[in-house]
Design an enzyme around this catalytic site. Sequence first.
Site, PDB file in Angstrom:
ATOM      1  N   ASP A  65     -15.535  -3.657  -2.359  1.00  0.00           N
ATOM      2  CA  ASP A  65     -15.069  -3.248  -1.030  1.00  0.00           C
ATOM      3  C   ASP A  65     -16.262  -3.247  -0.088  1.00  0.00           C
ATOM      4  O   ASP A  65     -17.135  -2.381  -0.180  1.00  0.00           O
ATOM      5  CB  ASP A  65     -14.423  -1.872  -1.112  1.00  0.00           C
ATOM      6  CG  ASP A  65     -13.251  -1.855  -2.090  1.00  0.00           C
ATOM      7  OD1 ASP A  65     -12.566  -2.891  -2.200  1.00  0.00           O
ATOM      8  OD2 ASP A  65     -13.035  -0.828  -2.749  1.00  0.00           O
TER       9      ASP A  65
ATOM     10  N   ASP B  50       0.854  -1.187   0.000  1.00  0.00           N
ATOM     11  CA  ASP B  50       0.000   0.000   0.000  1.00  0.00           C
ATOM     12  C   ASP B  50       0.889   1.235   0.000  1.00  0.00           C
ATOM     13  O   ASP B  50       1.817   1.337   0.808  1.00  0.00           O
ATOM     14  CB  ASP B  50      -0.908   0.021   1.230  1.00  0.00           C
ATOM     15  CG  ASP B  50      -2.008  -1.028   1.159  1.00  0.00           C
ATOM     16  OD1 ASP B  50      -2.067  -1.770   0.149  1.00  0.00           O
ATOM     17  OD2 ASP B  50      -2.806  -1.109   2.108  1.00  0.00           O
TER      18      ASP B  50
END
EC number: 5.3.1.16
Length: 233
Positions: free
Chosen positions: A125, A8
Amino acid sequence: MEVYPAIDLMKGRAVRLYRGRRESVKVYGDPVKIAQGFSELVDKIHVVDLDGAFEGRPRNLEVVERIIEETGLRVQVGGGFRTYEAVGRAYEVGVENVILGTKALDTAFLERLTDEFGGITVSLDVKDGRIAVKGWVEEGSIKVRDAFEILRNYVNRFVYTSIERDGTLTGVDEIGRFWGDEEFIYAGGVSSAEDIVRLAERGFSGVIVGKALYEGVVKLEDLLEVAKCLRRG
């Protein structure tokens, strides 16, 4: 079963968040060096541009390009891909799969992309059974299965991300299979080889692992060995 180590990105650094919360950031260092370590064991990784997810446009593609150039890794990347130009730029730098979140629900946009590019992937998500939008900041009104029934008409590759599990090391969601022969990759809370076995039993073809690797909770080598055994049947 495939294992995708995750990187990330925030402000050019490798970080992890807790349940997607920006204020919970923990920095792990140089993403290129981390990717080089991963490249000794795998040939593909999962990258998320967190700045891009929060701001609505990719902010770390130069870092992604460096990772590809310096490691030779195949990369799937998500975070802020909400315009045709942004997606095109990602493919120009050598990305294999662009992952769409919120913007995938614009089916005209999605159809244009799938007509033009290969490897388009959609991330579902999920929080409380519904799709979260705008970098997970807002909870949407559409149920995950309803979204999937629409999106499966355009793509056959998905990432299922459990927001409540992301970065928690608490294990994986109990998910009943609701898809057919589409490729489904799981992300969120994976912290053991047993998690991978459970996900394979539920029909997932891949798993994304992040914090568990960074914190030394599990070794990538061990996860890859389990995945290899699962592929053999």
